[in-house]
Design an enzyme around this catalytic site. Structure first.
Site, PDB file in Angstrom:
ATOM      1  N   ARG A 159       4.558   5.283   7.362  1.00  0.00           N
ATOM      2  CA  ARG A 159       5.615   4.270   7.358  1.00  0.00           C
ATOM      3  C   ARG A 159       5.955   3.775   5.959  1.00  0.00           C
ATOM      4  O   ARG A 159       7.132   3.649   5.592  1.00  0.00           O
ATOM      5  CB  ARG A 159       5.210   3.087   8.250  1.00  0.00           C
ATOM      6  CG  ARG A 159       5.337   3.355   9.738  1.00  0.00           C
ATOM      7  CD  ARG A 159       5.015   2.094  10.539  1.00  0.00           C
ATOM      8  NE  ARG A 159       3.610   1.747  10.461  1.00  0.00           N
ATOM      9  CZ  ARG A 159       2.741   1.884  11.459  1.00  0.00           C
ATOM     10  NH1 ARG A 159       3.148   2.365  12.614  1.00  0.00           N
ATOM     11  NH2 ARG A 159       1.474   1.528  11.318  1.00  0.00           N
ATOM     12  N   ILE A 160       4.915   3.451   5.171  1.00  0.00           N
ATOM     13  CA  ILE A 160       5.170   2.901   3.843  1.00  0.00           C
ATOM     14  C   ILE A 160       5.788   3.961   2.941  1.00  0.00           C
ATOM     15  O   ILE A 160       6.750   3.687   2.210  1.00  0.00           O
ATOM     16  CB  ILE A 160       3.875   2.329   3.235  1.00  0.00           C
ATOM     17  CG1 ILE A 160       3.372   1.158   4.073  1.00  0.00           C
ATOM     18  CG2 ILE A 160       4.114   1.884   1.788  1.00  0.00           C
ATOM     19  CD1 ILE A 160       1.999   0.642   3.657  1.00  0.00           C
ATOM     20  N   SER A 180       1.483  16.034   2.915  1.00  0.00           N
ATOM     21  CA  SER A 180       0.675  15.357   3.925  1.00  0.00           C
ATOM     22  C   SER A 180      -0.058  16.412   4.737  1.00  0.00           C
ATOM     23  O   SER A 180       0.147  17.619   4.533  1.00  0.00           O
ATOM     24  CB  SER A 180       1.548  14.480   4.841  1.00  0.00           C
ATOM     25  OG  SER A 180       2.469  15.275   5.547  1.00  0.00           O
ATOM     26  N   ARG A 181      -0.918  15.962   5.637  1.00  0.00           N
ATOM     27  CA  ARG A 181      -1.709  16.914   6.418  1.00  0.00           C
ATOM     28  C   ARG A 181      -0.842  17.819   7.274  1.00  0.00           C
ATOM     29  O   ARG A 181      -1.205  18.955   7.566  1.00  0.00           O
ATOM     30  CB  ARG A 181      -2.706  16.155   7.308  1.00  0.00           C
ATOM     31  CG  ARG A 181      -3.840  15.510   6.540  1.00  0.00           C
ATOM     32  CD  ARG A 181      -4.740  14.700   7.450  1.00  0.00           C
ATOM     33  NE  ARG A 181      -4.030  13.575   8.028  1.00  0.00           N
ATOM     34  CZ  ARG A 181      -4.560  12.731   8.899  1.00  0.00           C
ATOM     35  NH1 ARG A 181      -5.805  12.894   9.308  1.00  0.00           N
ATOM     36  NH2 ARG A 181      -3.860  11.715   9.367  1.00  0.00           N
ATOM     37  N   ARG A 243      -5.088   2.761  -2.163  1.00  0.00           N
ATOM     38  CA  ARG A 243      -6.438   2.252  -2.389  1.00  0.00           C
ATOM     39  C   ARG A 243      -6.901   2.748  -3.756  1.00  0.00           C
ATOM     40  O   ARG A 243      -6.590   3.874  -4.158  1.00  0.00           O
ATOM     41  CB  ARG A 243      -7.412   2.735  -1.304  1.00  0.00           C
ATOM     42  CG  ARG A 243      -7.235   2.017   0.030  1.00  0.00           C
ATOM     43  CD  ARG A 243      -7.678   0.564  -0.046  1.00  0.00           C
ATOM     44  NE  ARG A 243      -7.566  -0.131   1.227  1.00  0.00           N
ATOM     45  CZ  ARG A 243      -6.549  -0.899   1.577  1.00  0.00           C
ATOM     46  NH1 ARG A 243      -5.518  -1.063   0.758  1.00  0.00           N
ATOM     47  NH2 ARG A 243      -6.539  -1.511   2.748  1.00  0.00           N
ATOM     48  N   GLU A 272     -12.036  -3.253  -7.871  1.00  0.00           N
ATOM     49  CA  GLU A 272     -11.390  -4.570  -7.932  1.00  0.00           C
ATOM     50  C   GLU A 272     -12.277  -5.652  -7.294  1.00  0.00           C
ATOM     51  O   GLU A 272     -12.985  -5.372  -6.330  1.00  0.00           O
ATOM     52  CB  GLU A 272     -10.017  -4.536  -7.262  1.00  0.00           C
ATOM     53  CG  GLU A 272      -9.988  -4.150  -5.804  1.00  0.00           C
ATOM     54  CD  GLU A 272      -8.569  -4.084  -5.247  1.00  0.00           C
ATOM     55  OE1 GLU A 272      -8.226  -4.971  -4.434  1.00  0.00           O
ATOM     56  OE2 GLU A 272      -7.802  -3.171  -5.617  1.00  0.00           O
ATOM     57  N   HIS A 290      -3.218  -6.513  -6.738  1.00  0.00           N
ATOM     58  CA  HIS A 290      -3.199  -6.213  -5.302  1.00  0.00           C
ATOM     59  C   HIS A 290      -2.192  -7.105  -4.569  1.00  0.00           C
ATOM     60  O   HIS A 290      -2.531  -7.850  -3.654  1.00  0.00           O
ATOM     61  CB  HIS A 290      -4.587  -6.369  -4.692  1.00  0.00           C
ATOM     62  CG  HIS A 290      -4.803  -5.509  -3.476  1.00  0.00           C
ATOM     63  ND1 HIS A 290      -5.992  -4.917  -3.188  1.00  0.00           N
ATOM     64  CD2 HIS A 290      -3.964  -5.145  -2.465  1.00  0.00           C
ATOM     65  CE1 HIS A 290      -5.903  -4.237  -2.058  1.00  0.00           C
ATOM     66  NE2 HIS A 290      -4.671  -4.363  -1.594  1.00  0.00           N
ATOM     67  N   GLY A 292       0.521  -5.925  -2.886  1.00  0.00           N
ATOM     68  CA  GLY A 292       1.343  -5.123  -1.979  1.00  0.00           C
ATOM     69  C   GLY A 292       1.922  -5.873  -0.800  1.00  0.00           C
ATOM     70  O   GLY A 292       3.108  -5.748  -0.496  1.00  0.00           O
TER      71      GLY A 292
END
Length: 323
Positions: A159-160, A180-181, A243, A272, A290, A292
């Site tokens: 989605r992001i 992607s996979r 991440r 972090e 961080h 987001g």
């Protein structure tokens, strides 16, 4: 289930959400808004019916499986859940939920913010100005690059990632490739005019901007390592809103310092909130703490989603976001 379950909310949440939780449950809220120690988390597992943690609460097997535990549900505040040992939770009969879907637009906006700031060297410019080192306009000062017509490579196509692609494709006229996979849904691919690439190395080699959108954990740790950074062109910009541990930060700093990479915009970091001085000093970087999901609307929606999962559990339903 009768009575009001005892709920521990480990960090401060938006006031409206905390008020709703306090109405429905026997809730305990954070006093100092700091991560809990292992000892405190173990005690909480014994003393509460439910825990509402965040990414800063490392719920490893020793905590989740502690003797005498009372907790029946871990209602996580956030979409990511790699800080929770899901296998240990399943073995202990504990339901784990997260808050998917509500972070999409805010996180995509931060990714685009980082892309723009890094491409136009805005972070460097602001630091120079604040330090009193700006000597005035000149034709070759802090020349950046335009995003229009460039290629954006997405690592992941959830989605992001698709929200970032939408902004880049229709806002800046960027070309979209992704790894992607498996290939994305045909409707999404066609809408974004995106091209699937089965090789991550080939994709990053063709990208002017590489944006990371994969979960953390063992499967993706250091997916961007020295080899992958070496496949990128010297002008390529790396964006990470996923991440911190998906990037080998040592290799990234080597690439930035040697000029083998055009720049990096980072919202997440491997250790972090501890950030190495070397990374803070690296050239052409934009570093955010961080942020987001850090809009009022999104953080409130995250809390409401966690509350909905608690309500499902308390009322005898399978929580909507069970993992």
């Amino acid at each position: 289930m009768s009575g009001k379950p005892r709920i521990l909310v480990t960090r401060k949440w938006p006031e409206r959400v905390e008020a709703l939780i306090a109405e429905r449950y026997d809730a305990t809220f954070s006093d100092d808004d700091r991560p809990l120690t292992d000892a405190a988390l173990m005690a909480a597992m014994r003393d509460y019916d439910a825990i509402c943690p965040t990414i800063t609460d490392k719920l490893h097997a020793g905590i989740v499986g502690v003797a005498g535990r009372q907790v029946k549900i871990i209602a996580n505040y956030g979409a990511g859940f790699e800080h929770i040992d899901l296998a240990a939770a399943a073995a202990a009969g504990i339901v784990v939920t997260n808050t998917p879907g509500v972070l999409t637009n805010a996180t995509a906006d931060i990714a685009v913010t980082l892309m723009l700031m890094t491409a136009r060297r805005a972070g460097e410019g602001e630091r120079e100005l604040r330090a009193g080192q700006w000597t005035g306009w000149r034709p070759t000062h802090l020349l950046g690059t335009s995003l229009r017509g460039k290629t954006l490579g997405l690592v992941g196509f959830g989605r992001i990632a698709q929200a970032v692609a939408e902004r880049a494709r229709f806002g800046f006229g960027m070309n979209i490739v992704y790894f992607s996979r498996r290939p994305g849904a045909q409707d999404d691919v066609q809408r974004l005019d995106a091209r699937y690439m089965s090789s991550l190395g080939d994709m990053v080699a063709q990208s002017d901007v590489v944006s990371l959108h994969v979960p953390g954990g063992a499967a993706t740790r250091n997916i961007i390592d020295a080899q992958m950074l070496g496949r990128m062109a010297p002008h390529t910009i790396l964006i990470n809103t996923a991440r911190g541990d998906v990037v080998d930060e040592g290799a990234l700093m080597d690439a930035l310092e040697s000029g083998r990479l055009g720049g990096a915009g980072l919202d997440v970091f491997a250790g972090e909130p501890e950030i190495s001085q070397r990374l803070r000093d690296a050239p052409n970087t934009v570093l955010l703490p961080h942020l987001g999901s850090a809009t009022r609307e999104t953080r409130e929606a995250m809390g409401l989603r966690a509350l909905a999962n608690l309500d499902d559990w308390h009322e005898g339903r399978t929580p909507r976001d069970s993992l």
